[in-house]
Design a protein around this motif. Structure first.
Motif, PDB file in Angstrom:
ATOM      1  N   SER A 123     -11.767  35.201  26.180  1.00  0.00           N
ATOM      2  CA  SER A 123     -11.057  35.907  25.466  1.00  0.00           C
ATOM      3  C   SER A 123     -10.495  37.141  25.986  1.00  0.00           C
ATOM      4  O   SER A 123     -10.893  37.613  26.880  1.00  0.00           O
ATOM      5  CB  SER A 123     -12.113  36.334  24.133  1.00  0.00           C
ATOM      6  N   ARG A 124      -9.467  37.776  25.369  1.00  0.00           N
ATOM      7  CA  ARG A 124      -8.728  38.905  25.975  1.00  0.00           C
ATOM      8  C   ARG A 124      -9.621  40.008  25.960  1.00  0.00           C
ATOM      9  O   ARG A 124      -9.333  40.708  26.860  1.00  0.00           O
ATOM     10  CB  ARG A 124      -7.399  39.190  24.937  1.00  0.00           C
ATOM     11  N   TRP A 125     -10.363  40.378  25.093  1.00  0.00           N
ATOM     12  CA  TRP A 125     -11.481  41.425  24.920  1.00  0.00           C
ATOM     13  C   TRP A 125     -12.364  41.246  26.301  1.00  0.00           C
ATOM     14  O   TRP A 125     -12.411  42.289  26.927  1.00  0.00           O
ATOM     15  CB  TRP A 125     -12.394  41.147  23.743  1.00  0.00           C
ATOM     16  N   GLN A 127     -11.688  39.217  29.130  1.00  0.00           N
ATOM     17  CA  GLN A 127     -11.087  39.210  30.359  1.00  0.00           C
ATOM     18  C   GLN A 127     -10.486  40.721  30.888  1.00  0.00           C
ATOM     19  O   GLN A 127     -10.512  41.022  31.877  1.00  0.00           O
ATOM     20  CB  GLN A 127      -9.777  38.319  30.357  1.00  0.00           C
ATOM     21  N   ASP A 128     -10.107  41.637  29.873  1.00  0.00           N
ATOM     22  CA  ASP A 128      -9.762  42.958  29.982  1.00  0.00           C
ATOM     23  C   ASP A 128     -10.817  43.545  30.801  1.00  0.00           C
ATOM     24  O   ASP A 128     -10.431  44.554  31.326  1.00  0.00           O
ATOM     25  CB  ASP A 128      -9.195  43.566  28.768  1.00  0.00           C
ATOM     26  N   PRO A 131     -12.606  40.245  34.516  1.00  0.00           N
ATOM     27  CA  PRO A 131     -11.818  39.261  34.514  1.00  0.00           C
ATOM     28  C   PRO A 131     -12.200  38.176  35.313  1.00  0.00           C
ATOM     29  O   PRO A 131     -12.149  37.920  36.682  1.00  0.00           O
ATOM     30  CB  PRO A 131     -10.606  39.827  35.426  1.00  0.00           C
TER      31      PRO A 131
END
Length: 282
Positions: A123-125, A127-128, A131
């Motif tokens: 998810s973007r959450w 990986q931000d 990573p």
């Protein structure tokens, strides 16, 4: 200061809050759970005493403070998402080489848990803040690995011998409720635990096992394991007080058909390592 340096500085300043949040969440499983929950489930997570107890014990288990942990909790109380999905992803925020092996009696159930774990990690959450990349050749429906060496593999409880292993072994509802009255099935499940599951630990001295399940009866698999290995399991019971009293003895059926009753050490509701958790319902 040239333009490129200025852009890099702005980017670093924008990332600083994420870095600080990542450090805070990596340090506490109880802080990580509600943040990660919203990524995989649109239903808001309610803070409950039993979730705090389960989460704190889960953190102690993965940090090596508890080797073998058995959690008894009723269905629909968040155990699978917390222990079989989110716990795995949290450990990877501070140890991305950790190897997990998960099992259940249900093939579909474990495939869904693996899918949710992978969705959370990608998810973007997530990986931000952390990573992580998947290994290119290990991205199957119920089996995937990280490029850093960690993995999450799945084994169906009672199936043919698995060659996979792990640092952490999680059995989430390993026993099918339909088999609870069968001495043959109970013995088969117990033998698979002893001869296959327990031998999948990467390091017998340090790798831990967790059982998280509801109580199915006084002769269920959890009791069978506890009787066979007294003192080796820390038990967190989050069932109702009546359930614990009713299921306190373990009944063993002998070959001649007679029944032997073995009284286990009393397990009170919300038995905790710290003594902090008590069922407010009395």
């Amino acid at each position: 200061m040239n333009a490129l340096t200025a852009l890099r500085l702005k980017a670093a300043l924008r990332r600083q809050p994420l870095i600080e949040e990542a450090r805070r969440l990596s340090a506490s499983f109880r802080s990580f759970v509600p943040a990660a929950w919203s990524v995989i489930d649109p239903t808001p997570l309610r803070s409950e005493w039993y979730l705090d107890a389960m989460i704190d014990h889960g953190e102690a288990w993965v940090r090596g403070e508890i080797k073998n942990l058995m959690i008894h909790i009723r269905p629909r109380m968040g155990k699978t998402k917390a222990m079989s999905v989110i716990l795995n992803a949290w450990v990877w925020t501070w140890r991305n080489t950790a190897r997990f092996l998960s099992s259940s009696y249900s093939d579909e159930r474990k495939a869904e848990d693996a899918r949710l774990t992978r969705a959370l990690v990608l998810s973007r959450w997530y990986q931000d803040r952390w990573p992580l990349a998947l290994a290119g050749d290990q991205s199957q429906k119920a089996k995937f690995a990280l490029a850093s060496g960690g993995h999450r593999y799945t084994a169906i409880w009672g199936s043919g011998a698995t060659g996979d292993g792990g640092d952490y072994l999680i059995a989430d509802d390993p026993q099918n409720g339909r088999d609870m009255y069968s001495d043959t099935e109970l013995e088969r499940d117990f033998e698979w635990h002893e001869n296959t599951w327990a031998r999948r630990r990467d390091n017998e001295q340090t790798s831990g096992m967790m059982f998280v399940c509801q109580r199915l009866g006084p002769w269920d698999l959890g009791n069978r394991i506890r009787v066979a290995k007294p003192g080796e399991w820390e038990v967190l019971s989050l069932e109702t007080r009546k359930t614990i009293i009713d299921m306190a003895p373990y009944y063993r059926r002998n070959e001649d058909g007679s029944v032997t009753t073995i009284n286990l050490p009393k397990v009170d509701t919300a038995l905790s390592r710290s003594g902090r958790y008590h069922d407010p319902r009395g």
